[in-house]
Design an enzyme around this catalytic site. Structure first.
Site, PDB file in Angstrom:
ATOM      1  CD  GLU A  83      -1.839  -2.376   1.323  1.00 45.91           C
ATOM      2  OE1 GLU A  83      -2.696  -3.237   1.038  1.00 45.91           O
ATOM      3  OE2 GLU A  83      -0.715  -2.660   1.812  1.00 45.91           O
ATOM      4  CG  HIS A 152      -8.781  -7.565   8.532  1.00 49.72           C
ATOM      5  ND1 HIS A 152      -7.977  -8.197   9.448  1.00 49.72           N
ATOM      6  CD2 HIS A 152      -8.129  -7.630   7.348  1.00 49.72           C
ATOM      7  CE1 HIS A 152      -6.890  -8.637   8.838  1.00 49.72           C
ATOM      8  NE2 HIS A 152      -6.955  -8.300   7.560  1.00 49.72           N
TER       9      HIS A 152
END
Length: 360
Positions: A83, A152
């Protein structure tokens, strides 16, 4: 360019919606996002999509389905699991006049790239005295899904909304998703676009106007999903559906709730919120994120500053539990707001139930 949700699912309270007399069809949030990306990429060759599995796999959640075949690998770029790397590439591309759409498989993974989002994207226009524009969109699922644990399930709305230079959007319906994503891509500033995994497959009615390629939802403007006079309920993303469901239950007990879909977290539509509170004299804020320094806290501050004299009851804040998200399904349900939590809060605000302190 560069080579079964836990427990009972809460269906959208479509019957409570306003402005759908000209509804042409129904589409899912996934289809709304896909069509918005497709149309903006078709209209502007500077727009491109980059992220993990957006190309060959057609998106982890199939948001980019069909786009690789249509626009090719130069505009739909699969990336490694890095990322920080591909977000930095995207910001650099935006510096040079391109319009990247960066997809995070989940916004939890944006933590790997937050330096680029905050320091490189959000601050550059100000630090360059307006000489550098950063037209970039960071998008992907945000907040709790189901059974994916603490790392998450985080809601980043208040995190990114605290940063000057960013615009932060959180769609609920197909209309929101389509119109706001188009607005985000066209905007000259960096936009954090917070979707919800559990809403992707939900179907909503849309009008012919929404399906027009020129359709756009203005950034910074909330939508009153249901008008009422007894209590104001603010919510965003998936919690809008919960608020609408709660409003239906409250209506059966004689409480007429006004439900505001925030749509935009930064800029926040303080005018619409305060106008509603001045009418209803009561406020319930709803969000999935942590309560401390949350979106609800900011709304509460705004109302106290601008409309304190209109309040007939303390503000009620409904938020996620102040703990990392549990993995066990029974604990997970207790950690995120439920419809019954909103109903109880609205009743407390209307003095229709025993206060929590008295019941303890």
């Amino acid at each position: 360019m560069f080579g079964i949700a836990f427990g009972q699912r809460i269906r959208p309270a479509v019957s409570a919606w306003r402005g759908y007399s000209s509804a042409a069809k129904e589409i899912t949030v996934r289809e709304a996002l896909n069509s918005a990306l497709d149309e903006e990429m078709s209209a502007d060759p500077k727009v491109f999509l980059m992220g993990e599995e957006v190309g060959e796999y057609q998106g982890a959640y199939k948001i980019s389905k069909g786009l690789l075949d249509k626009y090719g690998p130069e505009r739909v770029l699969d990336t490694p699991i890095t990322e920080a790397g591909f977000t930095g590439i995207g910001v650099g591309a935006a510096y040079h006049g391109l319009k990247p759409v960066i997809e995070f498989m989940t916004f939890n993974f944006s933590m790997q790239a937050i330096d680029h989002i905050i320091n490189s994207a959000a601050k550059s226009n100000y630090m360059s005295s307006g000489q550098i524009s950063v037209p970039i969109v960071f998008r992907g699922p945000n907040g709790a899904a189901a059974g994916v644990g603490a790392q998450h399930s985080h809601c980043y709305a208040s995190w990114y909304a605290s940063c000057p230079g960013l615009k932060v959007l959180a769609p609920y319906s197909s209309e929101d998703a389509r119109g706001l994503l188009k607005a985000a891509i066209r905007d000259p500033d960096p936009v954090v676009f917070l979707e919800n995994e559990l809403l992707y497959g939900e179907t909503f009615p849309v009008s012919a106007e929404v399906l027009d390629s020129s359709f756009c939802v203005p950034i910074g403007k909330a939508k009153i999903e249901r008008e009422g006079k007894d209590v104001t309920i603010t919510a965003f993303s998936k919690m809008v559906g919960y608020a609408l469901k709660a409003a239906e239950i409250l209506a059966k007990e004689g409480i007429n709730a006004e439900v505001i879909n925030l749509r935009s977290i930064r800029p926040l539509d303080r005018d619409t919120i305060n106008a509603s509170v001045r009418k209803t004299n009561r406020l319930v804020t709803v969000e999935e994120g942590f309560p401390q320094h949350g979106v609800g806290a900011e709304i509460c501050a705004s109302v106290v500053e601008e409309s304190f004299g209109y309040l007939d009851a303390p503000v009620e804040r409904i938020a996620g539990a102040d703990v990392p998200m549990p993995y066990a399904a029974n604990l997970e349900r207790l950690a995120v707001p439920q419809v019954e939590d909103i109903v109880r809060a609205a009743k407390r605000a209307c003095y229709r139930s025993v206060p929590m302190a008295a019941a303890a």
